[in-house]
Design an enzyme around this catalytic site. Structure first.
Site, PDB file in Angstrom:
ATOM      1  N   TYR A   1      15.588  -8.305  -3.278  1.00 51.02           N
ATOM      2  CA  TYR A   1      14.650  -8.733  -2.221  1.00 51.02           C
ATOM      3  C   TYR A   1      14.972  -9.781  -1.271  1.00 51.02           C
ATOM      4  O   TYR A   1      15.024  -9.489  -0.079  1.00 51.02           O
ATOM      5  CB  TYR A   1      13.339  -9.473  -3.009  1.00 51.02           C
TER       6      TYR A   1
ATOM      7  N   GLY B   1       0.049  -2.496   4.807  1.00 54.94           N
ATOM      8  CA  GLY B   1       0.090  -3.278   3.640  1.00 54.94           C
ATOM      9  C   GLY B   1      -0.828  -4.345   3.448  1.00 54.94           C
ATOM     10  O   GLY B   1      -0.953  -5.395   3.018  1.00 54.94           O
TER      11      GLY B   1
ATOM     12  N   ARG C   1      -2.642   2.428  -0.508  1.00 53.24           N
ATOM     13  CA  ARG C   1      -3.834   2.713  -1.340  1.00 53.24           C
ATOM     14  C   ARG C   1      -4.961   1.890  -0.795  1.00 53.24           C
ATOM     15  O   ARG C   1      -4.921   1.354   0.266  1.00 53.24           O
ATOM     16  CB  ARG C   1      -3.331   2.040  -2.543  1.00 53.24           C
TER      17      ARG C   1
END
Ligand code: NAD
Length: 320
Positions: free
Chosen positions: A143, A9, A37
């Site tokens: 979360y 990440g 990504r």
């Protein structure tokens, strides 16, 4: 031989700056950045990079073996505001990525793990002022539930299997190099950009919503510091409270107006107000101070000066 590090990440708000800091410290070739990504140009060109889905254990294991990784920093997660929209995706990402890294620790394929928790582990029944390290924790967000569960699992893997996993509960993080990734404290970054580009900002929280915050340089310093501490000093193996400053959107607007007198802030609270209302206003971080010598350096004054200085340089196009 110096250690090899994997950041998972790495292209996010914290990962980008953490990668830079670790590459400076240990040498670029020793710090492998990875994400689902690609990241910004500097991150991609300053050292090794791998595309990695943190929920894919086999791929993670392969990368760890190939680069002979000793330490993993797991920064991939779905943050508070986005997680409310995609609860099951958030749960799967936040928990499975952690289980994968903990499993590598249990199997002795890596020596040390950093996994960030958050002030979101606290909930509406937690005392709001100077919230203690150990107190009522009944998170009411997807979360927060994932971070609270993650903390329990970290402690469990440490106690049962001797996994050297270390963690801090970051407050809202303020930075100028990378935009935030879908959290409830994102306003405290967006506001500086809008103050410079448009002279006004519509805040999604009410003016008197006090939240704990931290400038990114402090967050990176805390992360490196807990990871470099002797293992016996890291006594809390769930996650450490960490604090730097607390302020409301109204107070922040006032501070910005001292430098940009025409700046205007409006308030149109949305669903993120309920998330913010469930979190503490300020945090007691004395355990981190006592155990491994933590001390913040940036208050609102210093943070605002730093944000406006660096962002005005980038707005004028002369930063990179
Ligand atoms: N930024 C804050 O204010 C803050 C506060 C408290 C805790 N945290 C925690 O710190 C960590 C990093 O936060 P951040 O602000 O940098 O988040 P971010 O959203 O900016 O970055 C997360 C990164 O994870 C990547 N990612 C998403 N799914 C992935 C997957 N399946 N595999 C690999 N990578 C994937 C994303 O592409 C992104 O680059 C998270 O655990 C977050 O919960 C952040």
């Amino acid at each position: 031989m110096s250690k090899s590090i994997l950041i998972i990440g790495a292209c996010g708000q914290i990962g980008t700056e953490l990668t830079h800091a670790l590459r400076e410290k240990h040498g670029a070739e020793k710090v492998v950045a990875s994400d689902i990504r690609e990241g910004d140009e500097y991150l991609m060109n300053s050292g090794p990079f791998e595309i990695l889905d943190a929920t894919d254990f086999d791929a993670m294991e392969e990368i760890v073996a190939y680069w002979e990784i000793d330490e993993v920093y797991l920064m991939a997660a779905m943050l508070s505001a986005t997680a409310e929209k995609f609860p099951m995706r958030a749960w799967n990402l936040n928990m499975n990525s952690l289980f994968n890294v903990l499993k590598l620790g249990k199997e002795k394929k890596i020596d040390k793990i950093f996994w960030p928790s958050s002030i979101a582990v606290f909930g509406p029944n937690t005392p709001k002022d100077n919230t203690a390290q150990n107190t009522i924790m009944e998170p009411s967000t997807v979360y927060g539930i994932s971070k609270q569960s993650g903390e329990r699992w970290c402690e469990y893997y440490h106690q049962k299997f001797g996994v050297d996993v270390r963690s801090v509960r970051y407050p809202g993080l303020i930075s100028w190099k990378t935009m935030p990734g879908g959290g409830t404290t994102d306003y405290a970054v967006e506001v500086y950009h809008k103050a410079l580009s448009e002279g006004n900002y519509t805040c999604f929280l009410k003016p008197d919503t006090e939240l704990p915050m931290m400038f990114m340089d402090d967050a990176i310093r805390a992360t490196l510091s807990i990871m470099e501490s002797d293992a016996e000093k890291v006594k809390v193996r769930s996650s450490y409270n960490l604090a730097a400053m607390s302020f409301t959107p109204a107070k922040m607007a006032k501070r910005i107006q001292r430098q940009l007198p025409d700046f205007k802030m409006e308030y149109v609270p949305d669903f993120r107000q309920a998330i913010a209302d469930s979190w503490p206003g300020s945090i007691d971080d004395s355990a981190a101070r006592e155990d491994w010598g933590w001390k913040a350096e940036f208050d609102l004054e210093k943070t605002t000066a730093e944000m406006l200085k660096n962002l005005s340089a980038s707005h004028q196009g002369n930063l990179f």
